[in-house]
Design an enzyme around this catalytic site. Structure first.
Site, short mmCIF file in Angstrom:
data_model
loop_
_atom_site.label_atom_id
_atom_site.label_comp_id
_atom_site.label_asym_id
_atom_site.label_seq_id
_atom_site.Cartn_x
_atom_site.Cartn_y
_atom_site.Cartn_z
N THR A 126 0.82 -1.21 0.00
CA THR A 126 0.00 0.00 0.00
C THR A 126 0.85 1.26 0.00
OG1 THR A 126 -1.50 1.28 1.41
CG2 THR A 126 -0.14 -0.31 2.54
N ASP A 127 0.30 2.34 -0.53
CA ASP A 127 1.01 3.63 -0.48
C ASP A 127 1.13 4.14 0.96
OD1 ASP A 127 -1.66 4.40 -0.05
OD2 ASP A 127 -1.71 5.85 -1.70
N GLU A 128 0.37 3.54 1.89
CA GLU A 128 0.42 4.02 3.28
C GLU A 128 1.75 3.73 3.96
OE1 GLU A 128 -2.96 3.49 5.74
OE2 GLU A 128 -4.37 3.90 4.12
N TYR A 151 -2.20 -0.35 11.07
CA TYR A 151 -2.36 -1.00 9.76
C TYR A 151 -1.12 -0.77 8.90
CZ TYR A 151 -3.56 -1.39 4.84
OH TYR A 151 -3.53 -1.70 3.49
N SER A 154 1.99 -2.50 10.03
CA SER A 154 2.01 -3.95 9.77
C SER A 154 2.30 -4.23 8.30
CB SER A 154 0.68 -4.60 10.20
OG SER A 154 -0.38 -4.23 9.33
N LYS A 155 1.82 -3.37 7.41
CA LYS A 155 2.08 -3.56 5.97
C LYS A 155 3.56 -3.26 5.67
CE LYS A 155 -0.52 -4.44 3.13
NZ LYS A 155 -0.97 -5.77 2.60
N ASN A 250 -11.20 14.45 0.38
CA ASN A 250 -12.35 13.61 0.76
C ASN A 250 -13.67 14.38 0.67
OD1 ASN A 250 -10.82 11.33 1.32
ND2 ASN A 250 -10.44 11.96 3.44
N ASP A 273 -12.18 13.55 14.02
CA ASP A 273 -11.20 13.02 13.07
C ASP A 273 -10.66 11.65 13.52
OD1 ASP A 273 -9.64 12.97 10.83
OD2 ASP A 273 -8.50 14.78 11.31
N GLY A 276 -4.35 10.21 14.43
CA GLY A 276 -3.16 10.00 13.60
C GLY A 276 -3.44 10.03 12.11
P1 NAD Z 1 -10.39 -6.77 2.14
O1 NAD Z 1 -10.43 -6.44 3.58
O2 NAD Z 1 -11.56 -6.44 1.28
O3 NAD Z 1 -10.10 -8.32 1.95
C1 NAD Z 1 -9.13 -8.99 2.70
C2 NAD Z 1 -9.32 -10.48 2.49
O4 NAD Z 1 -8.27 -11.16 3.21
C3 NAD Z 1 -10.65 -11.01 3.01
O5 NAD Z 1 -11.21 -11.86 2.04
C4 NAD Z 1 -10.27 -11.78 4.26
O6 NAD Z 1 -11.14 -12.87 4.54
C5 NAD Z 1 -8.88 -12.25 3.91
N1 NAD Z 1 -8.05 -12.53 5.10
C6 NAD Z 1 -7.81 -11.71 6.16
N2 NAD Z 1 -7.03 -12.33 7.06
C7 NAD Z 1 -6.75 -13.56 6.55
C8 NAD Z 1 -5.99 -14.66 7.00
N3 NAD Z 1 -5.37 -14.64 8.20
N4 NAD Z 1 -5.90 -15.76 6.22
C9 NAD Z 1 -6.55 -15.82 5.02
N5 NAD Z 1 -7.30 -14.81 4.56
C10 NAD Z 1 -7.40 -13.68 5.31
O7 NAD Z 1 -9.07 -6.07 1.60
P2 NAD Z 1 -8.77 -5.35 0.21
O8 NAD Z 1 -9.20 -3.95 0.30
O9 NAD Z 1 -9.22 -6.21 -0.89
O10 NAD Z 1 -7.17 -5.36 0.26
C11 NAD Z 1 -6.44 -6.46 -0.25
C12 NAD Z 1 -4.96 -6.17 -0.11
O11 NAD Z 1 -4.63 -4.96 -0.79
C13 NAD Z 1 -4.51 -5.97 1.33
O12 NAD Z 1 -3.23 -6.55 1.46
C14 NAD Z 1 -4.42 -4.46 1.48
O13 NAD Z 1 -3.47 -4.12 2.44
C15 NAD Z 1 -3.98 -4.05 0.09
N6 NAD Z 1 -4.38 -2.72 -0.38
C16 NAD Z 1 -5.68 -2.32 -0.30
C17 NAD Z 1 -6.03 -1.09 -0.84
C18 NAD Z 1 -7.45 -0.60 -0.82
O14 NAD Z 1 -7.70 0.55 -1.23
N7 NAD Z 1 -8.42 -1.38 -0.40
C19 NAD Z 1 -5.05 -0.26 -1.44
C20 NAD Z 1 -3.73 -0.72 -1.48
C21 NAD Z 1 -3.41 -1.95 -0.96
O1 DAU Z 2 -4.05 4.19 0.52
C1 DAU Z 2 -4.29 2.81 0.41
C2 DAU Z 2 -5.17 2.37 1.56
O2 DAU Z 2 -6.46 2.88 1.27
C3 DAU Z 2 -5.22 0.88 1.73
O3 DAU Z 2 -3.94 0.40 2.08
C4 DAU Z 2 -6.23 0.50 2.83
O4 DAU Z 2 -6.35 -0.91 2.90
C5 DAU Z 2 -7.58 1.09 2.46
O5 DAU Z 2 -8.51 0.85 3.48
C6 DAU Z 2 -7.45 2.59 2.23
O6 DAU Z 2 -7.14 3.27 3.47
P1 DAU Z 2 -7.82 4.68 3.84
O7 DAU Z 2 -7.78 4.84 5.30
O8 DAU Z 2 -7.29 5.78 3.00
O9 DAU Z 2 -9.33 4.36 3.32
P2 DAU Z 2 -10.77 4.68 3.95
O10 DAU Z 2 -11.76 4.37 2.88
O11 DAU Z 2 -10.95 4.09 5.28
O12 DAU Z 2 -10.72 6.26 4.13
C7 DAU Z 2 -10.51 7.11 3.01
C8 DAU Z 2 -10.44 8.53 3.54
O13 DAU Z 2 -11.72 8.92 4.04
C9 DAU Z 2 -9.48 8.69 4.70
O14 DAU Z 2 -8.86 9.95 4.62
C10 DAU Z 2 -10.38 8.62 5.93
C11 DAU Z 2 -11.67 9.24 5.43
N1 DAU Z 2 -12.91 8.71 6.05
C12 DAU Z 2 -13.04 7.36 6.15
C13 DAU Z 2 -14.20 6.81 6.72
C14 DAU Z 2 -14.35 5.31 6.83
C15 DAU Z 2 -13.91 9.58 6.47
O15 DAU Z 2 -13.77 10.81 6.34
N2 DAU Z 2 -15.04 9.03 7.03
C16 DAU Z 2 -15.22 7.69 7.18
O16 DAU Z 2 -16.27 7.28 7.72
#
Ligand code: NAD
Ligand code: DAU
Length: 336
Positions: A126-128, A151, A154-155, A250, A273, A276
């Site tokens: 992730t970019d995080e 989060y 850990s990544k 946002n 908010d 962090g």
């Molecule tokens: P998600 O939460 O939708 O899905 C995660 C999946 O992992 C689920 O199906 C869950 O059951 C499975 N899982 C969790 N713990 C597990 C374990 N111990 N063993 C086996 N399966 C397990 O997540 P997502 O948004 O699809 O993200 C997928 C990957 O991409 C993650 O590694 C996340 O860090 C990364 N990522 C997400 C985003 C985003 O915007 N969502 C952006 C960049 C990177």
């Molecule tokens: O940048 C990549 C990441 O994007 C991934 O690694 C993560 O898995 C994914 O969950 C996502 O993280 P964010 O924290 O950026 O996504 P989220 O959708 O939770 O929040 C997007 C933005 O919106 C963030 O600035 C927090 C804000 N937010 C989020 C929620 C849930 C709100 O303002 N209100 C909300 O209720």
């Protein structure tokens, strides 16, 4: 590369990746390995059911015997590793769960890849990991990591292990660092699907703080194409940023959702908010573009396609929001 174990692909991005790969590579076998946490939904893989190229194994990536069993049973040569706890707010409430799944789970998979002599390990990051990036800077792949939430920490730790296995054991690894994805099957704890589904029901859109945080929202299909490209053309041992390189506030994202749905801006509600909260992520994506990747969607196109999908697929999100999700909503929002 023929038989792929795709971890976490009952989740949002992994399931989209499976559908992309099934359509594009008829010679590959795709074995999904997923624990089915609250975020893992078999419905996301419904379209793959019955396809002889596809198999599903329910298992935990922390369970080495289960991972080895799947690798042997399906003659796996490649792991594409999506499985993770993925929501920043959940990591603030329950941080240890993230270390177990994201760090220990990744190392168990790396050990399995090493000892079973797999051809390839691709890790989804992730970019995080770069932390909050002040404008006008953009993160490049060689930049230092400065993760600031349980989060993202850990990544980052997981990525260090992937690189260590490449250097120490010569494991053939690649890494992609994606920005925020939006699109089908996005669990409604995340901002875009939460705001969209709340707006459909005339419920408030809870904006954290002033809403002036910036994210690079990319269409999930574009991210999947980037992962596919790195899987096939990436240099071993290297990492690649995946994002549009365009950031949005946002608050602007929320206004656009309301405009698409024809709902009033009075639904926007500023709440306390996120602790962090990273104000801005911004990627330099030139390294991936040099491999030939071009995102097919602008932010507006990605958002429109996403909102349309949620309007047309209430069967998918209504049962989630009316079930266990309610407890999470109370936990995260009631005191804000
Ligand atoms: P998600 O939460 O939708 O899905 C995660 C999946 O992992 C689920 O199906 C869950 O059951 C499975 N899982 C969790 N713990 C597990 C374990 N111990 N063993 C086996 N399966 C397990 O997540 P997502 O948004 O699809 O993200 C997928 C990957 O991409 C993650 O590694 C996340 O860090 C990364 N990522 C997400 C985003 C985003 O915007 N969502 C952006 C960049 C990177
Ligand atoms: O940048 C990549 C990441 O994007 C991934 O690694 C993560 O898995 C994914 O969950 C996502 O993280 P964010 O924290 O950026 O996504 P989220 O959708 O939770 O929040 C997007 C933005 O919106 C963030 O600035 C927090 C804000 N937010 C989020 C929620 C849930 C709100 O303002 N209100 C909300 O209720």
């Amino acid at each position: 590369m023929k038989n792929l174990l795709i971890t976490g692909a009952a989740g949002f991005i992994g399931s989209n990746f499976v559908h992309h790969m099934l359509a594009k590579y008829p010679g590959y076998k795709l074995v999904v390995f997923d624990k089915l946490t609250y975020a893992g939904r078999l419905e996301n893989l419904k379209a793959a059911e019955g396809n002889p190229q596809f198999a599903f194994v329910r298992g935990d990536i922390c369970d080495r015997a289960a991972v080895d069993g799947a690798i042997r049973e399906h003659a796996i040569d490649t792991i594409v590793h999506f499985a993770a706890e993925s929501h920043v707010d959940q990591s603030i409430h329950s941080p240890l769960v993230f270390t177990e799944a994201n760090v220990t789970g990744t190392q168990v998979l790396l050990e399995a890849a090493r000892q079973n002599k797999l051809e390839r390990f691709h890790h989804i990051s992730t970019d995080e990991v770069y932390g909050a990036i002040p404008a006008p800077n953009r993160s490049k792949e060689g930049d230092a990591f400065e993760p600031r939430s349980p989060y993202s920490a850990s990544k980052a730790a997981a990525e260090h292990l992937v690189y260590a296995y490449h250097i120490t054991y010569g494991l053939a690894t690649t890494i992609t660092r994606g920005s925020n994805n939006i699109g089908p099957f996005h669990y409604p704890e995340k901002a875009v699907p939460l705001f969209t589904t709340n707006a459909i029901d005339d419920l408030p859109l809870p904006i954290y703080g002033d809403g002036k945080q910036m994210r690079d929202y990319q269409y999930v299909g574009d991210h999947c194409e980037g992962i596919d490209l790195v899987l096939h053309k990436g240099v071993l041992g290297e990492a690649y940023n995946v994002g549009t390189g365009v950031e949005t506030y946002n608050i602007d994202m929320a206004h656009k959702i309301l405009a698409i749905l024809g709902k009033p801006t009075s639904l926007i509600t500023h709440v306390a908010d996120r602790v962090g909260h990273d104000r801005r992520y911004a990627l330099d994506v030139s390294k991936l573009k040099a491999l030939g990747w071009v995102p097919r969607h602008t932010f507006d196109q990605a958002l429109e396609a996403t909102v349309k999908w949620f309007v047309e697929n209430e069967w998918w999100w209504r049962p989630i929001k009316s079930g266990e999700f309610k407890a999470w909503y109370d936990k995260n929002y009631a005191a804000r």
